[in-house]
Write a protein that holds these residues in place. Structure first.
Motif, PDB file in Angstrom:
ATOM      1  N   UNK A  33       0.864  -1.763   0.025  1.00 27.02           N
ATOM      2  CA  UNK A  33      -0.277   0.198  -0.226  1.00 27.02           C
ATOM      3  C   UNK A  33       1.008   1.376  -0.184  1.00 27.02           C
ATOM      4  N   UNK A  34       1.850   1.268   1.112  1.00 25.20           N
ATOM      5  CA  UNK A  34       3.058   2.604   0.858  1.00 25.20           C
ATOM      6  C   UNK A  34       3.728   2.636  -0.012  1.00 25.20           C
ATOM      7  N   UNK A  35       3.759   1.827  -0.604  1.00 22.21           N
ATOM      8  CA  UNK A  35       5.116   1.898  -2.402  1.00 22.21           C
ATOM      9  C   UNK A  35       3.898   2.425  -3.549  1.00 22.21           C
ATOM     10  N   UNK A  36       2.213   2.419  -3.062  1.00 21.39           N
ATOM     11  CA  UNK A  36       1.490   2.190  -4.318  1.00 21.39           C
ATOM     12  C   UNK A  36       1.105   3.662  -4.004  1.00 21.39           C
ATOM     13  N   UNK A  37       0.834   4.153  -2.894  1.00 22.33           N
ATOM     14  CA  UNK A  37       0.588   5.707  -2.850  1.00 22.33           C
ATOM     15  C   UNK A  37       1.344   6.539  -2.901  1.00 22.33           C
ATOM     16  N   UNK A  42      10.123   1.768  -7.091  1.00 26.42           N
ATOM     17  CA  UNK A  42       9.132   1.624  -8.827  1.00 26.42           C
ATOM     18  C   UNK A  42       7.717   1.246  -8.735  1.00 26.42           C
ATOM     19  N   UNK A  43       6.896   1.775  -8.218  1.00 25.09           N
ATOM     20  CA  UNK A  43       5.860   0.982  -8.576  1.00 25.09           C
ATOM     21  C   UNK A  43       4.997   1.066  -9.516  1.00 25.09           C
ATOM     22  N   UNK A  44       4.578   1.357 -10.313  1.00 25.64           N
ATOM     23  CA  UNK A  44       3.892   1.533 -11.305  1.00 25.64           C
ATOM     24  C   UNK A  44       3.052   2.336 -11.606  1.00 25.64           C
ATOM     25  N   UNK A  45       2.237   2.638 -12.667  1.00 29.76           N
ATOM     26  CA  UNK A  45       1.833   3.280 -13.278  1.00 29.76           C
ATOM     27  C   UNK A  45       0.603   2.592 -13.773  1.00 29.76           C
ATOM     28  N   UNK A  46      -1.475   2.735 -13.736  1.00 26.64           N
ATOM     29  CA  UNK A  46      -2.058   1.920 -15.219  1.00 26.64           C
ATOM     30  C   UNK A  46      -2.454   2.647 -15.396  1.00 26.64           C
ATOM     31  N   UNK A  47      -2.857   1.880 -16.659  1.00 27.39           N
ATOM     32  CA  UNK A  47      -3.663   3.012 -18.003  1.00 27.39           C
ATOM     33  C   UNK A  47      -4.783   1.990 -18.527  1.00 27.39           C
ATOM     34  N   UNK A  48      -5.848   1.799 -19.183  1.00 29.47           N
ATOM     35  CA  UNK A  48      -7.439   1.034 -19.657  1.00 29.47           C
ATOM     36  C   UNK A  48      -6.724   0.799 -21.001  1.00 29.47           C
ATOM     37  N   UNK A  49      -6.001   1.695 -21.676  1.00 29.63           N
ATOM     38  CA  UNK A  49      -5.872   1.046 -23.007  1.00 29.63           C
ATOM     39  C   UNK A  49      -3.645   1.595 -23.116  1.00 29.63           C
ATOM     40  N   UNK A  50      -3.396   0.981 -24.404  1.00 29.53           N
ATOM     41  CA  UNK A  50      -2.389   1.357 -24.637  1.00 29.53           C
ATOM     42  C   UNK A  50      -1.385   2.782 -24.960  1.00 29.53           C
ATOM     43  N   UNK A 117      12.495   4.484 -13.405  1.00 32.83           N
ATOM     44  CA  UNK A 117      11.656   4.165 -14.805  1.00 32.83           C
ATOM     45  C   UNK A 117      10.437   3.819 -13.957  1.00 32.83           C
ATOM     46  N   UNK A 118      10.194   3.872 -12.747  1.00 35.65           N
ATOM     47  CA  UNK A 118       8.736   3.328 -12.764  1.00 35.65           C
ATOM     48  C   UNK A 118       7.614   3.804 -12.791  1.00 35.65           C
ATOM     49  N   UNK A 119       7.508   4.798 -13.141  1.00 38.44           N
ATOM     50  CA  UNK A 119       6.708   6.762 -13.358  1.00 38.44           C
ATOM     51  C   UNK A 119       6.422   6.021 -14.303  1.00 38.44           C
ATOM     52  N   UNK A 154      12.369  12.157 -22.197  1.00 44.12           N
ATOM     53  CA  UNK A 154      12.658  12.917 -21.767  1.00 44.12           C
ATOM     54  C   UNK A 154      13.149  13.813 -20.258  1.00 44.12           C
ATOM     55  N   UNK A 155      12.775  12.473 -19.854  1.00 46.09           N
ATOM     56  CA  UNK A 155      13.716  11.753 -18.102  1.00 46.09           C
ATOM     57  C   UNK A 155      14.858  11.969 -17.727  1.00 46.09           C
ATOM     58  N   UNK A 156      15.481  12.621 -16.941  1.00 48.54           N
ATOM     59  CA  UNK A 156      17.176  13.151 -17.274  1.00 48.54           C
ATOM     60  C   UNK A 156      17.498  11.592 -16.853  1.00 48.54           C
ATOM     61  N   UNK A 157      17.052  10.858 -15.862  1.00 53.56           N
ATOM     62  CA  UNK A 157      17.674   9.803 -14.956  1.00 53.56           C
ATOM     63  C   UNK A 157      17.582   8.583 -16.377  1.00 53.56           C
ATOM     64  N   UNK A 158      16.526   8.476 -16.190  1.00 48.79           N
ATOM     65  CA  UNK A 158      15.863   7.060 -16.888  1.00 48.79           C
ATOM     66  C   UNK A 158      15.882   7.233 -17.933  1.00 48.79           C
ATOM     67  N   UNK A 159      16.077   8.403 -19.392  1.00 46.74           N
ATOM     68  CA  UNK A 159      16.024   8.493 -20.705  1.00 46.74           C
ATOM     69  C   UNK A 159      17.140   7.362 -21.293  1.00 46.74           C
TER      70      UNK A 159
END
Length: 191
Positions: A33-37, A42-50, A117-119, A154-159
């Motif tokens: 729960x803590x990681x999701x909030x 490295x908790x991920x995002x969710x979406x309904x489509x690609x 990269x989690x975001x 476009x992310x300086x750390x993750x690109x």
């Protein structure tokens, strides 16, 4: 009534044991729960489509699986690694098997590494969104569909990331009431 001597020590010791036991019991669900909030771990995002945008740049996705101590299942990714284009929808499967003679319920906590990269790792659908119940001897293939958000470039750390690791840990949870009642009824038929 004031406690003294050995009764005071005994009461304090039992209190410490109770508090430590409670903390150990809630640690995994609370951490999930803590990681999701907070996005920690490295908790991920969710979406309904690609994604609407697919880049010509590829990234490797590695898959990891583990079990919390005491979880009786076997659990592994069907494929350890795949390469996809950034923005392309990927589909991976994890295999779970219940070798016991009883139904077992489990929930999965997850993380992504490297954390930067989690975001950008976005799940469309995942077995980890719901509790899983496996019957005795049952083996299932559980899907996860995802994409890597093109904004990662476009992310300086993750690109400059060449690979992302998606990891799941399954832990045992209480059976849903209807499954537990059925298990009791079924085991009662044997006597």
């Amino acid at each position: 009534m004031k406690l003294t001597g050995k009764y005071k020590t005994l009461t304090q010791t039992l209190g410490v044991v109770f508090v430590m036991g409670t903390l150990a019991w809630v640690a995994v669900p609370f951490y999930s729960w803590f990681c999701q909030v907070t996005g920690f771990g490295g908790v991920t995002n969710t979406d309904t489509a690609g994604s609407d945008v697919i880049l010509d740049k590829t990234i490797k996705i590695r898959f990891d699986a583990s079990l919390e101590r005491g979880m009786p299942w076997t659990f592994k990714p069907a494929v350890r690694e795949m390469e996809i284009k950034i923005g392309e929808t990927g589909l991976a499967f994890y295999e779970a098997h219940n070798p016991t003679d009883r139904p077992v319920a489990g929930s999965a906590s997850y993380n992504v590494a490297p954390y930067s990269t989690g975001n950008y790792f976005t799940k469309i659908d995942c077995f980890c969104f719901e509790m899983q119940v496996l019957q005795p001897g049952e083996t299932v293939m559980m899907p996860v569909s995802f994409y890597v958000d093109p904004e990662i470039v476009n992310d300086r750390e993750a690109k400059h990331t060449g690979h992302i690791t998606l990891g799941y840990t399954f832990y045992e949870t209480d059976l849903p009431e209807e499954t537990a009642a059925l298990a009791v009824t079924t085991s009662g038929d044997d006597t």
